[in-house]
Design a protein around this motif. Structure first.
Motif, PDB file in Angstrom:
ATOM      1  N   UNK A  32       0.825  -1.200   0.000  1.00 42.11           N
ATOM      2  CA  UNK A  32       0.000   0.000   0.000  1.00 42.11           C
ATOM      3  C   UNK A  32       0.863   1.255   0.000  1.00 42.11           C
ATOM      4  N   UNK A  33       2.003   1.197   0.704  1.00 34.62           N
ATOM      5  CA  UNK A  33       2.857   2.366   0.838  1.00 34.62           C
ATOM      6  C   UNK A  33       3.856   2.517  -0.299  1.00 34.62           C
ATOM      7  N   UNK A  34       4.301   1.400  -0.864  1.00 30.58           N
ATOM      8  CA  UNK A  34       5.367   1.446  -1.870  1.00 30.58           C
ATOM      9  C   UNK A  34       4.800   1.130  -3.255  1.00 30.58           C
ATOM     10  N   UNK A  35       4.712   2.165  -4.083  1.00 29.23           N
ATOM     11  CA  UNK A  35       4.153   1.958  -5.423  1.00 29.23           C
ATOM     12  C   UNK A  35       5.027   1.044  -6.266  1.00 29.23           C
ATOM     13  N   UNK A  36       6.348   1.001  -5.982  1.00 32.08           N
ATOM     14  CA  UNK A  36       7.205   0.127  -6.776  1.00 32.08           C
ATOM     15  C   UNK A  36       6.871  -1.338  -6.536  1.00 32.08           C
ATOM     16  N   UNK A  37       6.360  -1.670  -5.351  1.00 29.18           N
ATOM     17  CA  UNK A  37       5.929  -3.046  -5.095  1.00 29.18           C
ATOM     18  C   UNK A  37       4.675  -3.371  -5.901  1.00 29.18           C
TER      19      UNK A  37
ATOM     20  N   UNK B 295       0.768   9.761   7.630  1.00 31.64           N
ATOM     21  CA  UNK B 295      -0.021   8.640   7.100  1.00 31.64           C
ATOM     22  C   UNK B 295       0.298   7.348   7.851  1.00 31.64           C
ATOM     23  N   UNK B 296      -0.629   6.926   8.697  1.00 29.63           N
ATOM     24  CA  UNK B 296      -0.534   5.622   9.356  1.00 29.63           C
ATOM     25  C   UNK B 296      -1.933   5.177   9.751  1.00 29.63           C
TER      26      UNK B 296
END
Length: 450
Positions: free
Chosen positions: A62-67, A425-426
């Motif tokens: 959700x946090x890392x667009x590269x994933x 953001x958490x």
């Protein structure tokens, strides 16, 4: 039995329906192999909806667009490798074996993805699926072409293209069906194992391509298959034609005369044909259709439809029109001609991309602003980057781009289009924002629309 260009018209499809009653064996061959096209479409389309729920289950995704991009694109990378080795496997071990290998890869990939405890194994499963896609994309139409009568070969091969777009449409339906099921995305990705297993079992009881058998000097087996495919009054002529074709092909391969590529490229007709053929394949990808198909629900959410179910339902329009387009092209290709149909299609592509560009521009340039007062309401959780800035020109989009730590947008309580708060953001802040009946956006711009 050559697998070159085959004319497709209404009479060929009428002949297919007629043949279904007279010789269902041919259709059994074609549609059993065509399941590979269905799997191709399903596994390339299903990730678009599954990704919405994968992001919910794995905070890192959700946090890392590269994933997210890796989960989507590794299947494409696998398909490149699968297509590259598929030709060698086809020639060395046969079309039937290649389809069985592709089914095994589809099945293993689906099982790995459905049971993946982390994003890494999910990516591994996508690689397996991609390898299967690459092999199926070239083997299924080849098998259909070599195992079907010449007069309906074009119609049967065309059904493989329809099954690809139909598989994409089916993937959206399956995604929508499993939105309420426990495990959501695991079911979406894992269900692909069923058609893979079905095709594997069907292909075990089907013969090898007669052309490949002739190439391997197994003439008796090839002739036995041809006698099942063709009527008695046509089979001898087809056997002779296949024999002459294969022998001519072997002679050409053994010829000492080498093809002069430079001379061929200097030939105007060859050069124009090469540019047109390769160019169309390249530009078909460069127009961005894969991005739309892979991220369609996400794009719908960017338009302001925050619900996963709503985004998936609206995405059915995209996949449905894609499948409809393949039917329309089959119907009109011999009535209007290839060039006219291509120009009409390209005009539609240009118009659609223009509309998408305009909408995205308006979305980013008219995002809700950031209010000092709203942010102060959550003083303990305000975004450090916003607090240290001059606070001029900050909007929802700029807040979402802040990092170290990542920041999110909490919409105003009165109206989501009013200036809101820029916060850390958490999950705690997200729950706090939702607790006041406000919309929260910590990753994409679904709340930053007009």
């Amino acid at each position: 039995m050559e697998g070159g260009v085959h004319e497709v018209d209404a009479s060929a499809f009428r002949e297919c329906f007629s043949l279904a009653w007279r010789n269902p064996y041919v259709l059994r061959l074609a549609f059993s192999a065509g399941i590979g096209g269905l799997l191709f479409g399903y596994d390339t389309g299903v990730i678009s909806g599954a990704l919405l729920y994968i992001r919910d289950d794995f905070p890192s995704v959700d946090k890392k667009t590269w994933l997210q991009e890796s989960i989507v694109s590794t299947a494409v990378a696998g398909a490149i490798i699968g297509a590259a080795i598929g030709g060698w496997v086809n020639d060395r071990f046969g079309r039937k074996t290649s389809i069985l290998v592709a089914d095994f890869l589809f099945f293993v990939g689906a099982v790995i993805m459905a049971s993946a405890p982390n994003p890494t194994l999910l990516i591994v499963g996508r690689v397996f699926v991609g390898l299967g896609v690459g092999m199926a994309s070239m083997t299924s139409p080849l098998y259909i072409s070599e195992a079907s009568p010449a007069r309906i070969r074009g119609a049967l091969v065309s059904t493989n293209g329809f099954l690809i777009t139909g598989g994409q449409f089916l993937s959206y339906l399956i995604n929508l069906a499993f939105t309420k099921a426990p495990g959501t995305w695991r079911w979406m990705l894992g269900v692909a194992a069923l058609p893979a297993l079905t095709q594997f079992i069907l292909m075990l009881f089907l013969p090898e391509s007669p052309r490949w058998l002739y190439r391997k000097r197994r003439e008796e087996e090839a002739e036995a298959i041809l006698r099942k495919i063709y009527p008695a009054n046509e089979v001898e002529g087809e056997i002779q034609a296949l024999k002459e074709s294969v022998e001519a092909e072997i002679r050409e391969e053994g010829s000492s005369e080498k093809i002069n590529l430079i001379k061929l490229l200097k030939t105007k007709t060859v050069r124009r044909g090469l540019v047109a053929g390769v160019g169309l394949q390249v530009f078909q990808q460069f127009v961005g259709i894969n991005t739309v198909m892979y991220y369609s629900p996400t794009i719908v959410q960017l338009a302001g439809f925050a619900s996963n179910q709503t985004a998936l339902a609206l995405s059915l329009v995209t996949s449905g029109l894609n499948a409809l387009g393949s039917i329309v092209s089959i119907y009109f290709i011999d009535r209007t001609g290839r060039k006219k149909l291509l120009i009409i299609s390209l005009c539609g592509v240009v118009l659609s991309l223009g509309v998408l560009s305009a909408v995205f521009h308006e979305t980013t340039s008219h995002s809700p602003g950031i209010s000092r007062q709203e942010t102060a309401h959550f003083a303990a959780y305000s975004c450090p980057a916003y607090q240290s800035a001059s606070a001029t020109g900050w909007d929802c989009m700029k807040c979402l781009k802040a990092s170290s730590p990542d920041c999110g947008f909490c919409a105003a309580a009165a109206d989501k289009l009013y200036p809101g708060a820029c916060l850390i953001s958490n999950s705690t802040v997200k729950d706090l924002c939702h607790g006041e009946n406000r919309l929260w956006d910590g990753d994409c711009a679904m709340d930053c629309e007009l």
